[in-house]
Design a protein around this motif. Structure first.
Motif, PDB file in Angstrom:
ATOM      1  N   ILE A  19     -14.964  11.646  60.239  1.00  0.00           N
ATOM      2  CA  ILE A  19     -14.917  13.057  59.842  1.00  0.00           C
ATOM      3  C   ILE A  19     -13.471  13.494  59.657  1.00  0.00           C
ATOM      4  N   TRP A  20     -12.614  13.091  60.575  1.00  0.00           N
ATOM      5  CA  TRP A  20     -11.182  13.424  60.508  1.00  0.00           C
ATOM      6  C   TRP A  20     -10.597  12.975  59.173  1.00  0.00           C
ATOM      7  N   ARG A  21     -10.872  11.730  58.811  1.00  0.00           N
ATOM      8  CA  ARG A  21     -10.328  11.198  57.551  1.00  0.00           C
ATOM      9  C   ARG A  21     -10.895  11.917  56.334  1.00  0.00           C
ATOM     10  N   ALA A  22     -12.194  12.215  56.384  1.00  0.00           N
ATOM     11  CA  ALA A  22     -12.842  12.860  55.235  1.00  0.00           C
ATOM     12  C   ALA A  22     -12.325  14.276  55.010  1.00  0.00           C
ATOM     13  N   ARG A  23     -11.972  14.969  56.073  1.00  0.00           N
ATOM     14  CA  ARG A  23     -11.560  16.372  55.966  1.00  0.00           C
ATOM     15  C   ARG A  23     -10.047  16.566  55.888  1.00  0.00           C
ATOM     16  N   HIS A  62      -6.311  16.983  54.907  1.00  0.00           N
ATOM     17  CA  HIS A  62      -5.464  17.307  53.751  1.00  0.00           C
ATOM     18  C   HIS A  62      -4.202  17.984  54.273  1.00  0.00           C
ATOM     19  N   VAL A  63      -3.180  18.035  53.438  1.00  0.00           N
ATOM     20  CA  VAL A  63      -1.941  18.700  53.810  1.00  0.00           C
ATOM     21  C   VAL A  63      -2.215  20.187  54.048  1.00  0.00           C
ATOM     22  N   GLY A  64      -1.677  20.731  55.132  1.00  0.00           N
ATOM     23  CA  GLY A  64      -1.790  22.160  55.384  1.00  0.00           C
ATOM     24  C   GLY A  64      -3.024  22.583  56.152  1.00  0.00           C
ATOM     25  N   ARG A  65      -3.600  21.713  56.954  1.00  0.00           N
ATOM     26  CA  ARG A  65      -4.780  22.106  57.718  1.00  0.00           C
ATOM     27  C   ARG A  65      -4.431  23.070  58.851  1.00  0.00           C
ATOM     28  N   CYS A  66      -3.218  22.974  59.373  1.00  0.00           N
ATOM     29  CA  CYS A  66      -2.793  23.908  60.424  1.00  0.00           C
ATOM     30  C   CYS A  66      -1.270  23.954  60.410  1.00  0.00           C
ATOM     31  N   PHE A  67      -0.717  25.041  59.894  1.00  0.00           N
ATOM     32  CA  PHE A  67       0.733  25.108  59.724  1.00  0.00           C
ATOM     33  C   PHE A  67       1.222  26.531  59.948  1.00  0.00           C
ATOM     34  N   PHE A  68       2.531  26.664  60.043  1.00  0.00           N
ATOM     35  CA  PHE A  68       3.125  27.996  60.087  1.00  0.00           C
ATOM     36  C   PHE A  68       4.297  28.049  59.121  1.00  0.00           C
ATOM     37  N   ARG A  69       4.545  29.256  58.637  1.00  0.00           N
ATOM     38  CA  ARG A  69       5.700  29.525  57.787  1.00  0.00           C
ATOM     39  C   ARG A  69       6.465  30.695  58.382  1.00  0.00           C
ATOM     40  N   GLY A  96       8.874  33.921  57.829  1.00  0.00           N
ATOM     41  CA  GLY A  96       9.400  34.910  56.918  1.00  0.00           C
ATOM     42  C   GLY A  96      10.490  35.714  57.600  1.00  0.00           C
ATOM     43  N   PRO A  97      10.972  36.770  56.958  1.00  0.00           N
ATOM     44  CA  PRO A  97      12.015  37.611  57.565  1.00  0.00           C
ATOM     45  C   PRO A  97      11.466  38.408  58.754  1.00  0.00           C
ATOM     46  N   GLY A  98      11.686  37.897  59.955  1.00  0.00           N
ATOM     47  CA  GLY A  98      11.257  38.603  61.147  1.00  0.00           C
ATOM     48  C   GLY A  98       9.832  38.345  61.582  1.00  0.00           C
ATOM     49  N   PHE A  99       9.149  37.392  60.975  1.00  0.00           N
ATOM     50  CA  PHE A  99       7.770  37.112  61.367  1.00  0.00           C
ATOM     51  C   PHE A  99       7.416  35.657  61.095  1.00  0.00           C
ATOM     52  N   LEU A 100       6.299  35.249  61.684  1.00  0.00           N
ATOM     53  CA  LEU A 100       5.694  33.950  61.421  1.00  0.00           C
ATOM     54  C   LEU A 100       4.256  34.157  61.003  1.00  0.00           C
ATOM     55  N   GLN A 101       3.781  33.370  60.054  1.00  0.00           N
ATOM     56  CA  GLN A 101       2.357  33.379  59.739  1.00  0.00           C
ATOM     57  C   GLN A 101       1.806  31.982  59.972  1.00  0.00           C
ATOM     58  N   ILE A 102       0.719  31.938  60.725  1.00  0.00           N
ATOM     59  CA  ILE A 102       0.044  30.685  61.045  1.00  0.00           C
ATOM     60  C   ILE A 102      -1.273  30.647  60.289  1.00  0.00           C
ATOM     61  N   ARG A 103      -1.566  29.542  59.622  1.00  0.00           N
ATOM     62  CA  ARG A 103      -2.829  29.358  58.911  1.00  0.00           C
ATOM     63  C   ARG A 103      -3.507  28.094  59.442  1.00  0.00           C
ATOM     64  N   ASP A 104      -4.740  28.262  59.843  1.00  0.00           N
ATOM     65  CA  ASP A 104      -5.452  27.193  60.538  1.00  0.00           C
ATOM     66  C   ASP A 104      -6.792  26.944  59.873  1.00  0.00           C
ATOM     67  N   ARG A 105      -6.963  25.747  59.338  1.00  0.00           N
ATOM     68  CA  ARG A 105      -8.217  25.333  58.715  1.00  0.00           C
ATOM     69  C   ARG A 105      -8.869  24.167  59.455  1.00  0.00           C
ATOM     70  N   ARG A 106      -8.482  23.924  60.679  1.00  0.00           N
ATOM     71  CA  ARG A 106      -9.013  22.764  61.388  1.00  0.00           C
ATOM     72  C   ARG A 106     -10.501  22.882  61.681  1.00  0.00           C
ATOM     73  N   PHE A 140      -6.601  18.147  66.879  1.00  0.00           N
ATOM     74  CA  PHE A 140      -5.551  17.265  66.375  1.00  0.00           C
ATOM     75  C   PHE A 140      -5.763  16.884  64.913  1.00  0.00           C
ATOM     76  N   SER A 141      -6.795  17.413  64.278  1.00  0.00           N
ATOM     77  CA  SER A 141      -7.227  16.920  62.971  1.00  0.00           C
ATOM     78  C   SER A 141      -6.330  17.328  61.815  1.00  0.00           C
ATOM     79  N   HIS A 142      -5.289  18.116  62.076  1.00  0.00           N
ATOM     80  CA  HIS A 142      -4.305  18.425  61.036  1.00  0.00           C
ATOM     81  C   HIS A 142      -3.230  17.357  60.962  1.00  0.00           C
ATOM     82  N   LEU A 143      -3.183  16.474  61.968  1.00  0.00           N
ATOM     83  CA  LEU A 143      -2.243  15.359  61.966  1.00  0.00           C
ATOM     84  C   LEU A 143      -2.757  14.250  61.052  1.00  0.00           C
ATOM     85  N   PHE A 144      -1.827  13.442  60.533  1.00  0.00           N
ATOM     86  CA  PHE A 144      -2.261  12.303  59.733  1.00  0.00           C
ATOM     87  C   PHE A 144      -3.232  11.476  60.565  1.00  0.00           C
TER      88      PHE A 144
END
Length: 222
Positions: A129-133, A135-142, A144-154, A109-113
């Protein structure tokens, strides 16, 4: 806050208040408070309307149980609400509780505020630890045309997952909309659970990554 009304189908009342600014001193000034409400059925639309209203700080009640134990699937709308507000860059004042030693780990859950309070064993340590680490974009998806990319830094560096099969993209959209575990093929659900992108909450599932709507400034990733 206003008298609570029941969210259809889950029996759990999520009450929230909105302000234009997160600083407590500023919130006390005239015209900063934008009202008190009860979360309705369309969580994504509610988050969008809150952001468009000019609110940048939202306080949520009651405490959200993150333990994943049986009978707690009613907290899924609250988690999705926090997730979607986070995606808009809105500060969220909420309380969380870790109740089950064999439940989801806090870092999923650490990508949530970060919550203001994290109850449970070693909750204060995990919250620091949650607060210290955070930042925006810790676990998101974008999308694109016909696909999704998920990036996870949790946890343990950056992980990327590209979803290009049309049926799989549709499955993600179903999960984002909280349509439940039955809306997704079991084999695909197993993959998402393995990567901790889907979290079991009671008898249902919650999709963790948020749709990225705002970049950090300055941007650290493209």
């Amino acid at each position: 806050m206003n008298d609570a009304a029941t969210i259809p189908g889950n029996g759990f009342d999520v009450r929230f208040s909105m302000w234009r600014h997160g600083d407590a001193t500023v919130r006390a000034m005239p015209d900063m408070h934008l009202g008190d409400h009860v979360l309705g059925g369309d969580v994504a639309d509610e988050a969008r309307r809150i952001y468009q209203s000019g609110a940048r700080f939202v306080s949520i009640e009651p405490t959200v149980d993150l333990g994943g134990r049986a009978g707690t699937e009613h907290v899924i709308p609250a988690l999705s609400f926090i997730r979607d507000l986070t995606s808009y860059g809105v500060e969220v004042d909420w309380r969380a509780r870790m109740t089950e030693p064999d439940g989801p780990e806090w870092w999923v859950f650490s990508h949530l505020f970060p919550p203001s309070v994290l109850e449970g064993p070693r909750g204060a340590e995990a919250l620091n630890i949650w607060r210290a680490r955070y930042h925006v974009g810790r676990c998101f998806f974008r999308r694109g045309p016909g696909f999704l990319q998920i990036r996870d830094r949790r946890h343990a560096g950056l992980r990327r997952l590209t979803v290009s099969d049309g049926a799989h993209v549709s499955a993600v959209e179903s999960l984002v909309a909280d349509r439940g575990a039955d809306s997704v093929p079991a084999a695909l659900m197993s993959v998402f659970e393995k990567h901790r992108l889907v979290i079991r909450i009671g008898g249902d599932v919650w999709w963790a990554p948020y749709r990225l709507r705002r970049w950090a400034s300055p941007s650290w990733e493209v």
